[in-house]
Design a protein around this motif. Sequence first.
Motif, PDB file in Angstrom:
ATOM      1  N   ALA A  80       0.830  -1.206   0.000  1.00 19.55           N
ATOM      2  CA  ALA A  80       0.000   0.000   0.000  1.00 19.55           C
ATOM      3  C   ALA A  80       0.863   1.254   0.000  1.00 19.55           C
ATOM      4  CB  ALA A  80      -0.940  -0.019   1.201  1.00 19.55           C
ATOM      5  N   ARG A  81       1.964   1.212   0.757  1.00 18.42           N
ATOM      6  CA  ARG A  81       2.879   2.366   0.773  1.00 18.42           C
ATOM      7  C   ARG A  81       3.454   2.591  -0.625  1.00 18.42           C
ATOM      8  NH1 ARG A  81       4.131   4.653   5.516  1.00 18.42           N
ATOM      9  NH2 ARG A  81       3.869   3.454   7.451  1.00 18.42           N
ATOM     10  N   ASN A  82       3.879   1.525  -1.257  1.00 15.61           N
ATOM     11  CA  ASN A  82       4.477   1.655  -2.582  1.00 15.61           C
ATOM     12  C   ASN A  82       3.495   2.272  -3.578  1.00 15.61           C
ATOM     13  OD1 ASN A  82       6.904   0.570  -1.727  1.00 15.61           O
ATOM     14  ND2 ASN A  82       6.358  -1.516  -2.329  1.00 15.61           N
ATOM     15  N   GLU A  83       2.239   1.852  -3.476  1.00 15.93           N
ATOM     16  CA  GLU A  83       1.235   2.392  -4.392  1.00 15.93           C
ATOM     17  C   GLU A  83       0.991   3.874  -4.109  1.00 15.93           C
ATOM     18  OE1 GLU A  83      -1.386   2.795  -7.412  1.00 15.93           O
ATOM     19  OE2 GLU A  83      -0.071   1.078  -7.000  1.00 15.93           O
ATOM     20  N   ALA A  84       0.829   4.203  -2.829  1.00 17.06           N
ATOM     21  CA  ALA A  84       0.570   5.600  -2.483  1.00 17.06           C
ATOM     22  C   ALA A  84       1.775   6.486  -2.759  1.00 17.06           C
ATOM     23  CB  ALA A  84       0.167   5.699  -1.009  1.00 17.06           C
ATOM     24  N   ASP A  85       2.999   5.905  -2.715  1.00 18.34           N
ATOM     25  CA  ASP A  85       4.231   6.673  -2.929  1.00 18.34           C
ATOM     26  C   ASP A  85       4.629   6.755  -4.399  1.00 18.34           C
ATOM     27  OD1 ASP A  85       4.537   7.201  -0.260  1.00 18.34           O
ATOM     28  OD2 ASP A  85       5.986   5.598   0.120  1.00 18.34           O
ATOM     29  N   ARG A  86       3.820   6.181  -5.276  1.00 17.78           N
ATOM     30  CA  ARG A  86       4.179   6.163  -6.694  1.00 17.78           C
ATOM     31  C   ARG A  86       4.345   7.616  -7.193  1.00 17.78           C
ATOM     32  NH1 ARG A  86       3.518   2.046 -10.223  1.00 17.78           N
ATOM     33  NH2 ARG A  86       2.072   1.006  -8.774  1.00 17.78           N
ATOM     34  N   GLY A  87       5.506   7.909  -7.789  1.00 13.35           N
ATOM     35  CA  GLY A  87       5.771   9.258  -8.290  1.00 13.35           C
ATOM     36  C   GLY A  87       6.271  10.226  -7.242  1.00 13.35           C
TER      37      GLY A  87
ATOM     38  N   GLY B 174      17.221  13.985  -3.514  1.00  8.87           N
ATOM     39  CA  GLY B 174      18.284  14.358  -4.428  1.00  8.87           C
ATOM     40  C   GLY B 174      17.839  14.670  -5.829  1.00  8.87           C
ATOM     41  N   SER B 175      16.591  14.331  -6.172  1.00  6.50           N
ATOM     42  CA  SER B 175      16.102  14.597  -7.524  1.00  6.50           C
ATOM     43  C   SER B 175      15.858  16.092  -7.692  1.00  6.50           C
ATOM     44  CB  SER B 175      14.816  13.831  -7.777  1.00  6.50           C
ATOM     45  OG  SER B 175      13.772  14.318  -6.955  1.00  6.50           O
ATOM     46  N   ALA B 176      15.755  16.522  -8.945  1.00  7.58           N
ATOM     47  CA  ALA B 176      15.525  17.938  -9.224  1.00  7.58           C
ATOM     48  C   ALA B 176      14.205  18.407  -8.621  1.00  7.58           C
ATOM     49  CB  ALA B 176      15.542  18.170 -10.733  1.00  7.58           C
ATOM     50  N   ALA B 177      13.157  17.571  -8.696  1.00  6.97           N
ATOM     51  CA  ALA B 177      11.856  17.945  -8.147  1.00  6.97           C
ATOM     52  C   ALA B 177      11.927  18.079  -6.624  1.00  6.97           C
ATOM     53  CB  ALA B 177      10.802  16.905  -8.546  1.00  6.97           C
ATOM     54  N   PHE B 178      12.636  17.143  -5.973  1.00  9.42           N
ATOM     55  CA  PHE B 178      12.779  17.182  -4.528  1.00  9.42           C
ATOM     56  C   PHE B 178      13.519  18.459  -4.102  1.00  9.42           C
ATOM     57  CE2 PHE B 178      15.350  16.428  -0.752  1.00  9.42           C
ATOM     58  CZ  PHE B 178      14.436  15.940   0.152  1.00  9.42           C
ATOM     59  N   MET B 179      14.664  18.742  -4.728  1.00 11.37           N
ATOM     60  CA  MET B 179      15.470  19.898  -4.340  1.00 11.37           C
ATOM     61  C   MET B 179      14.716  21.194  -4.612  1.00 11.37           C
ATOM     62  SD  MET B 179      17.999  18.408  -3.017  1.00 11.37           S
ATOM     63  CE  MET B 179      18.994  19.839  -2.650  1.00 11.37           C
ATOM     64  N   ALA B 180      13.973  21.239  -5.711  1.00  7.29           N
ATOM     65  CA  ALA B 180      13.209  22.447  -6.019  1.00  7.29           C
ATOM     66  C   ALA B 180      12.134  22.692  -4.966  1.00  7.29           C
ATOM     67  CB  ALA B 180      12.584  22.334  -7.408  1.00  7.29           C
ATOM     68  N   ALA B 181      11.435  21.620  -4.553  1.00  6.95           N
ATOM     69  CA  ALA B 181      10.406  21.760  -3.517  1.00  6.95           C
ATOM     70  C   ALA B 181      11.034  22.177  -2.193  1.00  6.95           C
ATOM     71  CB  ALA B 181       9.640  20.442  -3.367  1.00  6.95           C
ATOM     72  N   ARG B 182      12.143  21.520  -1.819  1.00 12.77           N
ATOM     73  CA  ARG B 182      12.813  21.882  -0.564  1.00 12.77           C
ATOM     74  C   ARG B 182      13.214  23.350  -0.566  1.00 12.77           C
ATOM     75  NH1 ARG B 182      18.919  20.812   1.044  1.00 12.77           N
ATOM     76  NH2 ARG B 182      18.955  22.552  -0.443  1.00 12.77           N
ATOM     77  N   ASP B 183      13.829  23.797  -1.651  1.00 10.54           N
ATOM     78  CA  ASP B 183      14.322  25.169  -1.707  1.00 10.54           C
ATOM     79  C   ASP B 183      13.185  26.187  -1.690  1.00 10.54           C
ATOM     80  OD1 ASP B 183      16.836  24.101  -1.762  1.00 10.54           O
ATOM     81  OD2 ASP B 183      17.149  24.390  -3.913  1.00 10.54           O
TER      82      ASP B 183
END
Length: 950
Positions: free
Chosen positions: A490-497, A502-511
Amino acid sequence: MKKLSILFILALTTVSARAQLTIEGIVTDESEQPLAGVAVIIRGTKIGTITQPDGRFVLPTTESLPITLSVSFIGYRRQDVAVRGNNFRSLSVKLMAETITTDETIVAASRVIEDSREASVTVQKFGPEQFRQSPAFTPFDGLQNATGVDLMTQSILFKSVNLRGFGSTTNYRFLQLTDGMDNRSPGLGFGFGNVAGLPDLDVERIELVAGASSALYGPDAMQGLLTTTSKNPFTHQGLSAQVKTGMNNVGKAGFGPNAFGDVAIRYARELTDRLAIKLNIQHVSGTDFVADDYTDRSTRERSNFFVTSGFRGNIATMIGFIPDTNPAGNLQYDGVNTYGDDINNGGAYTFPANYANASLQNKLVTRTGYTELALLGNNGKVFNNRANVALHYKLPGNTEASFGWYYGNGNLISTGNSRQYFPDYRRSQFKAELRGDNFFLRAYTTQQKAEGWSIGQTAVAINNDWKPLNQWATEFGQVYIDNKVSVGLARNEADRGRYLPGSAAFMAARDRFTSTYNTDSLPGRSGQVGTRFRDNSALWHYEGMYNLSSLLDVAEVIVGGSVRHYALNTGGTLVSRQPNGSEYTIDEYGAYMQVSKKLKIGSTLAVKPTLALRYDKNQYLQGSFTPRLSAVVIAGVHNIRASWQSAFRNPTPGELFGGALTSEGREVGGLRLAATSADGISKPVYQEADVTDFLANKLTETQLLGRAYKPGNITPEKLETWEVGYKAVIQNKLSVDAFYFHSKYTDLIRVQRFYQPLNDELDDLQRNDNRILAIHTNSRNDVFVNGFGVALGYTIGRGYTLSGNYTYQVGTVTLRDAQGAIVNDNAGFPISQRKMSNPEVVQKGRNYFNSPESRYSLSLHNARLTDRLGAAVTYRWTSQMWYEQGVTAGDVWLPSWSSLDAQVSYRLPAYKSVLKLGGTNLTNRYYAQGYGLAQVGGMYYVSVTFDELF
């Protein structure tokens, strides 16, 4: 031994009718090696100098021969030398090594120079010899071996000092001074350890006073005082340099080991016989210890955290929570050092009772979190820069003027209710001082830039930026079936995407979140606010002291006072602003007097009573008197001290005005004006314990209405301590320093949860239609701390010294409700003076004692295994302790831990240098000194120090 290292080099420069002569000589050790930095003083005066690197000294004086010189140096027996007309140009003094110090002088205990054995309070001093012998990485780190000291390591560069209970990563009750300047953050109210302290090469001495010290030092010196004094450029001249390198994080799979480096330079020069200058620079860089405890969080917010068994009269309450550190099989996995998965900080969802998937009805599930390293995104890299520049000028009358600039910056992690990252902390202090034999005048300012962001809140924000919690839970529920295997699916399904670390999307959101203040919405994202905060506050401090002893024959009398002005600058991110939108300012002032007299009774007995009294006033609070009455009995080598002391702590700006962002919303200050702005008067609020009882039908509506919160002004915390101690050096072989204390705290400041019905109806509480306020209030509890400690040192022979210390302390509490009545435990028995770690007590609320009952340190050292080789080995042990950390962090028994430290040093006289190989926690057994803090492993280093070249 008497170490007068901030000495008066040359005496009065005024015209004298007597002829001037120059005394010259050399000082060596037993092997006839020259000793540098030895204090040479004319007995009965403050005229003196220190020896140069070749052991020679030159001392001009107008005193008439014959005279007596006092020659002293840490680690050697003091020697008095007669100077006559036939030897004053060619003196040769040989000092004998002495591993037990017999006549050390201190300043911090009474604000005047005195023999440490005659101090009426518990005090410890550390100087160059101890720094050289210690295996610790820095002089500040060496405090972990001091009697009764608990250092909480938050990062490799940030360690907070704790004494006598109520251990904290943000210790508001401990005062740290650097050259007389407050080391703490003006707005946050606590210090950042040694991040903005003195460069190591410029540390001349550290003095540590344990226990209440407000009688002379004012607010917040409740549990102790640490003073660090820098080297005077008149007495410590030349070029010094140090290079240190090593590694840590050994054994960390996929992460370590990591190298670190430390480079420092000090230069001091006497430009004329009146003017001297010094410059210090130090740079430290490396990789931090990692906060990587991923076990399932132990917190009272868990259901069935406490379990009770037995029957009335024999009921036992215990911690029933069993961690399940498997996010693929645990619905409620909440890792200690993973964030965004917190069960009570926006990282969890409770499915409604009518949820379509019956196996999830009323169940709580946590999201998938991010590790601390992923959120920081810097692979744990840390740095620290420290510098100071000072000018010193000698005026007539043995008076010295000085002006100095002290600077520090670096990145660090602080731990309060959550972990907070400061990527580029900066602080400057500017000080002007005029100091004479019997007075000083000092003015300084602290200018700070402390901007950072909450690690936990950022993780929650990133998760919600990717996918709102409700949507994530819906997708989880569509896959979940009632077994452990399906949790991971269930976690894997909900975490899809999901944003990957370290990804560009992650760093952009953090910043996006970390660059936007928590008072502001993100551009184009309605309802989303930033996680950044700032404390760019400033402090202006003015103080002076005068010793009236030269004017009064009856006693030694000192008087002094201080004025402070705080200018807060947090932009509402940490401290609320005034109703008109401007920042608050705070003014404080204080004055004190101390009277002491040494009374001789016969030839071998003396008594030295001391009375000190201080008054302090904060513009928002009632004034506080803090008296101290003490005495020491001196009987030969035996010294018995006793004292009654009082102290207080003013609320921090956040506790006064509120405003910090927590999982419960913004905190409300304890002042009436703060409660008014938070609608705490026009709309009633009720204490959490009363609401719980009301919902359980233990209180009627009338009773609950009668217990509505009535805002009043918060008051300072108060402390009274009774203490006795004994100090002696017996036959120059055995040193003893022992103490026992009993303390009582009242009006402790606590954050308490209050519920405010949104529609002013008590039915709102039943429907959970309310908001929660975290209000700073004074606790009605009576808190007691009892403890004792002993430090021993013994000269074995051939230069070997065995030393050690042991400390025991226990905290007890009498719990009272909001009406002042004593609270009963679940078995119906009153909670009166019971241990704060007792589960029956813990169950009724946090007390934050956070201190081990027992700790000890053992050390064997020999600074002169040969004429060049020295070594030391130290073993430290700390018992388990019950630890409570903030609203969201947890409640847990931290296991006991130990550390083996050692160093070997080798002198290279031809290069005026010392080579040192050392390490702490040599066995590399990782431990944490607080819940959620970094795991401390081994640090192994090699250093070379060049001292006072040229």
